[in-house]
Scaffold this motif. Structure first.
Motif, mmCIF file in Angstrom:
data_model
loop_
_atom_site.group_PDB
_atom_site.id
_atom_site.type_symbol
_atom_site.label_atom_id
_atom_site.label_comp_id
_atom_site.label_asym_id
_atom_site.label_seq_id
_atom_site.Cartn_x
_atom_site.Cartn_y
_atom_site.Cartn_z
ATOM 1 N N ILE A 150 -6.319 8.511 1.146
ATOM 2 C CA ILE A 150 -7.038 7.700 2.140
ATOM 3 C C ILE A 150 -8.098 6.832 1.458
ATOM 4 C CG2 ILE A 150 -8.580 7.826 4.137
ATOM 5 C CD1 ILE A 150 -7.094 10.405 4.932
ATOM 6 N N MET A 151 -8.764 7.383 0.446
ATOM 7 C CA MET A 151 -9.779 6.621 -0.289
ATOM 8 C C MET A 151 -9.162 5.409 -0.970
ATOM 9 S SD MET A 151 -11.709 9.918 -1.913
ATOM 10 C CE MET A 151 -12.346 9.008 -3.323
ATOM 11 N N PHE A 152 -8.005 5.597 -1.612
ATOM 12 C CA PHE A 152 -7.362 4.477 -2.296
ATOM 13 C C PHE A 152 -6.868 3.442 -1.285
ATOM 14 C CE2 PHE A 152 -3.802 2.989 -5.307
ATOM 15 C CZ PHE A 152 -4.645 2.080 -5.912
ATOM 16 N N PHE A 153 -6.450 3.934 -0.119
ATOM 17 C CA PHE A 153 -6.049 3.033 0.964
ATOM 18 C C PHE A 153 -7.209 2.109 1.325
ATOM 19 C CE2 PHE A 153 -5.965 1.971 5.453
ATOM 20 C CZ PHE A 153 -4.667 1.543 5.670
ATOM 21 N N SER A 154 -8.408 2.688 1.419
ATOM 22 C CA SER A 154 -9.577 1.881 1.791
ATOM 23 C C SER A 154 -9.934 0.874 0.701
ATOM 24 C CB SER A 154 -10.770 2.788 2.092
ATOM 25 O OG SER A 154 -11.232 3.437 0.930
ATOM 26 N N LEU A 155 -9.710 1.257 -0.580
ATOM 27 C CA LEU A 155 -9.948 0.303 -1.669
ATOM 28 C C LEU A 155 -9.054 -0.916 -1.505
ATOM 29 C CD1 LEU A 155 -11.023 -0.512 -4.564
ATOM 30 C CD2 LEU A 155 -9.006 0.667 -5.439
ATOM 31 N N ASP A 156 -7.775 -0.678 -1.288
ATOM 32 C CA ASP A 156 -6.837 -1.791 -1.185
ATOM 33 C C ASP A 156 -7.055 -2.606 0.082
ATOM 34 O OD1 ASP A 156 -5.149 -1.827 -3.530
ATOM 35 O OD2 ASP A 156 -4.429 0.124 -2.909
ATOM 36 N N LEU A 157 -7.593 -1.966 1.103
ATOM 37 C CA LEU A 157 -7.884 -2.697 2.337
ATOM 38 C C LEU A 157 -8.900 -3.801 2.073
ATOM 39 C CD1 LEU A 157 -6.964 -2.419 5.300
ATOM 40 C CD2 LEU A 157 -9.056 -1.125 5.724
ATOM 41 N N ASP A 158 -9.949 -3.459 1.312
ATOM 42 C CA ASP A 158 -10.984 -4.455 1.006
ATOM 43 C C ASP A 158 -10.621 -5.336 -0.181
ATOM 44 O OD1 ASP A 158 -12.675 -3.717 3.050
ATOM 45 O OD2 ASP A 158 -13.726 -2.222 1.861
ATOM 46 N N ARG A 159 -9.675 -4.868 -0.994
ATOM 47 C CA ARG A 159 -9.319 -5.618 -2.199
ATOM 48 C C ARG A 159 -8.321 -6.738 -1.900
ATOM 49 N NH1 ARG A 159 -6.895 -2.600 -7.504
ATOM 50 N NH2 ARG A 159 -5.406 -1.904 -5.947
ATOM 51 N N SER A 160 -7.521 -6.556 -0.858
ATOM 52 C CA SER A 160 -6.421 -7.503 -0.622
ATOM 53 C C SER A 160 -6.578 -8.337 0.645
ATOM 54 C CB SER A 160 -5.091 -6.733 -0.547
ATOM 55 O OG SER A 160 -5.114 -5.796 0.528
ATOM 56 N N ASN A 161 -7.686 -8.126 1.392
ATOM 57 C CA ASN A 161 -7.768 -8.851 2.669
ATOM 58 C C ASN A 161 -8.125 -10.327 2.519
ATOM 59 O OD1 ASN A 161 -10.455 -8.525 2.015
ATOM 60 N ND2 ASN A 161 -10.954 -7.218 3.778
ATOM 61 N N ILE A 193 1.934 9.425 -6.109
ATOM 62 C CA ILE A 193 1.549 9.428 -4.692
ATOM 63 C C ILE A 193 0.324 8.543 -4.480
ATOM 64 C CG2 ILE A 193 0.712 10.896 -2.809
ATOM 65 C CD1 ILE A 193 2.318 13.195 -4.086
ATOM 66 N N PHE A 194 -0.597 8.623 -5.432
ATOM 67 C CA PHE A 194 -1.810 7.804 -5.394
ATOM 68 C C PHE A 194 -1.461 6.328 -5.301
ATOM 69 C CE2 PHE A 194 -5.121 5.603 -8.000
ATOM 70 C CZ PHE A 194 -6.238 5.886 -7.229
#
Length: 292
Positions: free
Chosen positions: A92-103, A214-215
């Motif tokens: 979930i943490m890595f998901f949040s990184l990519d959310l802000d990294r790719s928007n 998985i990460f």
């Protein structure tokens, strides 16, 4: 003459799969759940053990027992517990990184450039500055992580970059855009190596590769989910007289901030430090801590 203490024998060595074809390396080795799982280490060689003794102030020293032996059933149960307690939240943490990294690329579909008076050269420069600062931040972030502990430093990074990501709601032009991209890169760059360091506290070198796979899956999972989120958020153009991309940055930044705050409470400092005032019984028994 004093009798030497009895030390139980080690388990049967695992099959070395490094020389097998790629597709055969993933075959699960069948083991007896009641058989000894403990594999040979440097501590089983008296001539080497003295060079690898942990320091007296090591946080896990009270559970360090080179003579300990455990079964495959016990080991697999511990790994499953770590998967659910640690790895699931890391996903979930890595998901949040990519959310802000790719928007940014999603914001660009909503007249982001014309609204700020930018052109494609400015956009590409912003991306280049972000990637450069992202790369530069990795080494110093590792040093800070070793000093503070990844359980503290990782959520600090998450909260810091999420606040900055949300503040893109107030971008005014080229200067603010470029500054945000540089500082976002610095704040996000150390996250991945810090998380890998943290996972190495809980997994062996044989268990870690699958968890890292998985990460990285969360990266692609985020690409799918964030596209659907952007479809709805960008339609908020006109709400409070603001563009849709501003709401995209703000709402996704707030979401990441919430994840970062929760992370302060969910990442234990080490396998033997899971007991806190809000988690009085900890996650692992004394036996499980010895196994890890």
């Amino acid at each position: 003459m004093k009798k030497a203490p009895y030390i139980a024998p080690l388990g049967v060595p695992l099959e070395d799969k490094t020389n097998l074809p790629f597709w055969k390396r993933f075959r699960r080795t069948k083991v007896d759940p009641d058989a000894i799982a403990t594999q040979e280490s440097v501590y089983d060689d008296p001539t080497l053990a003295k060079y690898y003794q942990p320091r007296s102030d090591w946080e896990n020293i009270h559970r360090f027992d080179p003579a300990a032996r455990w079964t495959w059933g016990e080991e697999k149960a511990v790994v499953r517990k770590v998967d659910w307690r640690i790895m699931a939240w890391i996903f979930i943490m890595f998901f949040s990184l990519d959310l802000d990294r790719s928007n940014l690329s999603q914001a660009n579909t909503d007249n982001f450039l014309p609204d700020l008076g930018l052109n494609t050269n400015d956009y590409n420069l912003g991306n280049a500055l972000f990637r450069g600062s992202f790369l530069i931040a990795e080494l110093p972030s590792q040093l800070i992580s070793k000093r503070l502990g990844p359980d503290r430093w990782i959520p600090i990074q998450m909260c810091a970059w999420s606040i900055l990501a949300a503040s893109q709601f107030w971008l005014t032009g080229k200067t603010s855009f470029l500054l945000c991209r540089v500082f976002l890169g610095f704040l996000q760059g150390g996250f991945i190596p810090d998380v890998i360091l943290y996972l190495s506290y809980f997994y062996t070198k044989y268990e870690l590769p699958l968890r890292l796979a998985i990460f990285w899956v969360s990266n692609h999972f985020c690409d799918i989910v964030s596209s659907f989120l952007a479809t709805g958020l960008l339609k908020m153009r006109g709400v409070a007289g603001k563009e849709g991309w501003r709401w995209l940055f703000l709402i996704e930044g707030i979401f990441t901030l919430i994840i970062g705050i929760i992370t302060f409470f969910l990442l234990p400092a080490s396998p033997t430090q899971t007991k806190t005032s809000y988690r009085p019984h900890g996650w692992f028994t004394e036996r499980e801590e010895i196994i890890m």
